[in-house]
Scaffold this motif. Structure first.
Motif, short mmCIF file in Angstrom:
data_model
loop_
_atom_site.label_atom_id
_atom_site.label_comp_id
_atom_site.label_asym_id
_atom_site.label_seq_id
_atom_site.Cartn_x
_atom_site.Cartn_y
_atom_site.Cartn_z
N GLY A 84 0.77 -1.23 0.00
CA GLY A 84 0.00 0.00 0.00
C GLY A 84 0.80 1.28 0.00
N ASN A 85 2.10 1.18 0.10
CA ASN A 85 2.94 2.38 0.18
C ASN A 85 3.91 2.46 -0.98
OD1 ASN A 85 1.92 3.31 2.73
ND2 ASN A 85 3.06 1.65 3.70
N GLU A 86 4.66 3.57 -1.02
CA GLU A 86 5.71 3.69 -2.02
C GLU A 86 6.61 2.48 -1.93
OE1 GLU A 86 8.09 7.24 -2.59
OE2 GLU A 86 6.44 8.41 -1.76
N GLY A 87 7.12 2.07 -3.04
CA GLY A 87 7.99 0.90 -3.07
C GLY A 87 7.23 -0.41 -3.19
N TRP A 88 5.92 -0.31 -3.41
CA TRP A 88 5.13 -1.54 -3.52
C TRP A 88 5.58 -2.40 -4.70
CZ3 TRP A 88 2.45 -2.67 -7.88
CH2 TRP A 88 2.10 -1.61 -8.73
N GLN A 89 6.06 -1.75 -5.77
CA GLN A 89 6.49 -2.52 -6.94
C GLN A 89 7.65 -3.44 -6.58
OE1 GLN A 89 6.30 0.89 -6.93
NE2 GLN A 89 5.29 1.62 -8.79
N GLY A 90 8.61 -2.90 -5.82
CA GLY A 90 9.75 -3.71 -5.39
C GLY A 90 9.33 -4.84 -4.47
N ALA A 91 8.39 -4.54 -3.57
CA ALA A 91 7.89 -5.57 -2.66
C ALA A 91 7.18 -6.68 -3.43
CB ALA A 91 6.95 -4.95 -1.63
N LEU A 92 6.43 -6.29 -4.44
CA LEU A 92 5.72 -7.28 -5.26
C LEU A 92 6.71 -8.13 -6.05
CD1 LEU A 92 2.87 -8.26 -5.95
CD2 LEU A 92 2.87 -6.64 -7.85
N ASP A 93 7.71 -7.49 -6.64
CA ASP A 93 8.74 -8.23 -7.39
C ASP A 93 9.48 -9.20 -6.47
OD1 ASP A 93 8.12 -6.91 -9.73
OD2 ASP A 93 9.84 -5.55 -9.65
N GLU A 94 9.75 -8.77 -5.25
CA GLU A 94 10.47 -9.62 -4.29
C GLU A 94 9.65 -10.86 -3.94
OE1 GLU A 94 11.57 -9.13 0.31
OE2 GLU A 94 12.46 -7.62 -0.99
N ARG A 95 8.35 -10.69 -3.82
CA ARG A 95 7.50 -11.79 -3.37
C ARG A 95 6.97 -12.67 -4.50
NH1 ARG A 95 3.72 -8.89 0.92
NH2 ARG A 95 3.29 -11.00 1.65
N LEU A 96 6.92 -12.11 -5.72
CA LEU A 96 6.44 -12.91 -6.86
C LEU A 96 7.53 -13.24 -7.87
CD1 LEU A 96 3.02 -11.26 -7.89
CD2 LEU A 96 3.41 -13.22 -6.39
N GLY A 97 8.64 -12.55 -7.80
CA GLY A 97 9.66 -12.66 -8.81
C GLY A 97 9.49 -11.52 -9.81
N SER A 98 10.54 -11.22 -10.52
CA SER A 98 10.49 -10.10 -11.47
C SER A 98 9.50 -10.38 -12.58
CB SER A 98 11.87 -9.86 -12.07
OG SER A 98 12.75 -9.44 -11.06
N ALA A 99 8.89 -9.30 -13.05
CA ALA A 99 7.89 -9.41 -14.12
C ALA A 99 8.54 -9.73 -15.44
CB ALA A 99 7.10 -8.11 -14.25
#
Length: 99
Positions: A84-99
């Motif tokens: 929900g905050n800034e940096g969510w893209q990095g958190a998502l990549d970390e948890r799902l793997g890079s897009a």
């Protein structure tokens, strides 16, 4: 929303977290319906759907709770999932793997 509402990396996370085929199919069906319901949120579909899966962490009861929360207030869903905050893209990549 189309079948493409679930990204390849999210699909892989679902298969990993819900190894039972029927459970995974049920999760994916619920996510596709959620994508339609949240289509007006103007948030990235993958981010919203991933939030529910990440919160669930393989627990179907927790998944249902996350989906219900998403329908009530998707912002709370994102905060609970740590997206929900800034940096969510990095958190998502970390948890799902890079897009």
């Amino acid at each position: 929303m189309t079948e493409d509402s679930i990204s390849a990396r999210l699909h892989e996370r679902i298969r990993r977290d819900f190894p039972d085929h029927d459970a995974a199919q049920g999760v994916e069906g619920a996510l596709r319906a959620l994508a339609v319901d949240l289509g007006d949120s103007q948030q990235g579909t993958e981010r919203l759907l991933a939030a529910a899966v990440l919160i669930a962490d393989g627990d179907l009861k927790q998944f249902r709770t996350a989906v219900a929360l998403a329908r009530e207030d998707w912002r709370d869903l994102l905060m609970w999932a740590g997206l929900g905050n800034e940096g969510w893209q990095g958190a998502l990549d970390e948890r799902l793997g890079s897009a």
